[in-house]
Design an enzyme around this catalytic site. Structure first.
Site, PDB file in Angstrom:
ATOM      1  N   LYS A   1       0.803  -1.176   0.000  1.00 36.13           N
ATOM      2  CA  LYS A   1       0.000   0.000   0.000  1.00 36.13           C
ATOM      3  C   LYS A   1       0.855   1.252   0.000  1.00 36.13           C
ATOM      4  O   LYS A   1       0.400   2.338  -0.351  1.00 36.13           O
ATOM      5  CB  LYS A   1      -0.897   0.031   1.237  1.00 36.13           C
ATOM      6  N   GLY A   2       2.089   1.111   0.395  1.00 39.16           N
ATOM      7  CA  GLY A   2       2.934   2.275   0.627  1.00 39.16           C
ATOM      8  C   GLY A   2       3.197   3.159  -0.565  1.00 39.16           C
ATOM      9  O   GLY A   2       3.381   4.357  -0.426  1.00 39.16           O
TER      10      GLY A   2
ATOM     11  N   GLU B   1       8.222   2.073  -5.746  1.00 40.20           N
ATOM     12  CA  GLU B   1       8.227   1.705  -4.333  1.00 40.20           C
ATOM     13  C   GLU B   1       8.263   2.956  -3.466  1.00 40.20           C
ATOM     14  O   GLU B   1       8.740   4.007  -3.892  1.00 40.20           O
ATOM     15  CB  GLU B   1       9.474   0.872  -4.017  1.00 40.20           C
ATOM     16  N   ASP B   2       7.784   2.804  -2.247  1.00 39.21           N
ATOM     17  CA  ASP B   2       7.883   3.882  -1.278  1.00 39.21           C
ATOM     18  C   ASP B   2       9.251   3.897  -0.616  1.00 39.21           C
ATOM     19  O   ASP B   2       9.882   4.935  -0.497  1.00 39.21           O
ATOM     20  CB  ASP B   2       6.770   3.792  -0.232  1.00 39.21           C
TER      21      ASP B   2
ATOM     22  N   ASP C   1      14.592  -0.911   2.202  1.00 39.36           N
ATOM     23  CA  ASP C   1      15.548  -1.024   3.303  1.00 39.36           C
ATOM     24  C   ASP C   1      16.423  -2.254   3.105  1.00 39.36           C
ATOM     25  O   ASP C   1      17.486  -2.155   2.538  1.00 39.36           O
ATOM     26  CB  ASP C   1      14.883  -0.929   4.678  1.00 39.36           C
TER      27      ASP C   1
ATOM     28  N   LYS D   1      17.275   3.117   2.252  1.00 39.83           N
ATOM     29  CA  LYS D   1      18.156   3.060   3.419  1.00 39.83           C
ATOM     30  C   LYS D   1      19.385   2.229   3.044  1.00 39.83           C
ATOM     31  O   LYS D   1      19.400   1.018   3.206  1.00 39.83           O
ATOM     32  CB  LYS D   1      17.444   2.384   4.596  1.00 39.83           C
TER      33      LYS D   1
ATOM     34  N   PHE E   1      13.046   4.357  11.535  1.00 39.01           N
ATOM     35  CA  PHE E   1      11.702   4.007  11.103  1.00 39.01           C
ATOM     36  C   PHE E   1      10.952   5.281  10.726  1.00 39.01           C
ATOM     37  O   PHE E   1      10.804   6.177  11.545  1.00 39.01           O
ATOM     38  CB  PHE E   1      10.946   3.242  12.198  1.00 39.01           C
ATOM     39  N   VAL E   2      10.530   5.355   9.458  1.00 38.82           N
ATOM     40  CA  VAL E   2       9.880   6.558   8.957  1.00 38.82           C
ATOM     41  C   VAL E   2       8.429   6.280   8.588  1.00 38.82           C
ATOM     42  O   VAL E   2       8.072   5.159   8.216  1.00 38.82           O
ATOM     43  CB  VAL E   2      10.635   7.155   7.748  1.00 38.82           C
TER      44      VAL E   2
ATOM     45  N   ASP F   1       3.719   3.538   6.649  1.00 32.15           N
ATOM     46  CA  ASP F   1       2.905   3.354   7.845  1.00 32.15           C
ATOM     47  C   ASP F   1       3.661   2.672   8.978  1.00 32.15           C
ATOM     48  O   ASP F   1       4.740   2.118   8.785  1.00 32.15           O
ATOM     49  CB  ASP F   1       1.684   2.490   7.504  1.00 32.15           C
TER      50      ASP F   1
ATOM     51  N   ARG G   1      -0.107   6.834   7.206  1.00 37.17           N
ATOM     52  CA  ARG G   1       0.017   6.883   5.750  1.00 37.17           C
ATOM     53  C   ARG G   1      -0.447   8.217   5.176  1.00 37.17           C
ATOM     54  O   ARG G   1       0.055   8.670   4.160  1.00 37.17           O
ATOM     55  CB  ARG G   1      -0.803   5.773   5.094  1.00 37.17           C
TER      56      ARG G   1
END
Length: 183
Positions: free
Chosen positions: A47-48, A103-104, A107, A135, A156-157, A163, A169
């Site tokens: 969903k990101g 992609e959002d 990592d 990242k 963590f963002v 989310d 979100r």
């Protein structure tokens, strides 16, 4: 929802709405130049990637079609499990198409590495990756990412599609989540 609504949940704002929009516009210009004369199939990872894909598609001058794929390797935690499950597959046949995965965040790279290999097995003309955030210090596998919005520290963002436990979100900026929220 803005930063005042979640002030106690955040350590700080990494990128404002304006900074994100500027970078997405720059990415679109690079993509337009690279794909000149070719149609692009944007594959958003749910969903990101909803926010970045919508803004990127509007900023592009190239013809695009869009499809969505939902894969999971997170659950509600903060670390990638490395085990990928397809929750929603593509409806589009990839044969001969120029695919751009949107992609959002990247990592560990485990999920995206698996996804790229999966899409390549479907016979596209090309598969490239565009991510808003990466990242680099969290990478567990090497993955070639053609378009990167911002490289960020291993924190963590949340926000702009990202989310924690399905919250945050809808923030129009990206911020670092305070540890007391997820510990």
């Amino acid at each position: 929802m803005d930063s005042n609504d979640v002030r106690s949940d955040l350590k700080h704002v990494l990128y404002t709405r304006e900074e994100i929009q500027q970078r997405v516009t720059e990415l679109a210009q690079e993509i337009d130049a690279d794909y000149q004369g070719r149609d692009i199939l944007l594959v958003g990872v749910l969903k990101g990637a909803v926010m970045v894909m919508a803004d990127l598609a509007r900023a592009l001058h190239s013809h695009v079609t869009m499809d969505w794929m939902a894969v999971s390797s997170y659950g509600s935690g903060t670390q990638s499990s490395g085990v990928v499950r397809i929750l929603k597959d593509l409806e589009t046949d990839l044969l001969g198409k120029h695919v751009l995965i949107v992609e959002d965040i990247i990592d560990s790279g485990l999920t995206l590495s698996w996804l790229k290999a999966n899409l390549l097995s479907r016979g596209p003309a090309s598969v490239e990756i565009c991510t808003l955030l990466r990242k680099p210090h969290a990478a567990k596998v090497e993955i070639d990412v053609r378009y990167v919005g911002f490289e960020i520290p291993s924190e963590f963002v949340v926000g702009y599609g990202l989310d924690f436990a399905e919250k945050y979100r809808n923030l129009d900026f990206i911020g670092t989540l305070a540890p007391h929220i997820y510990e």
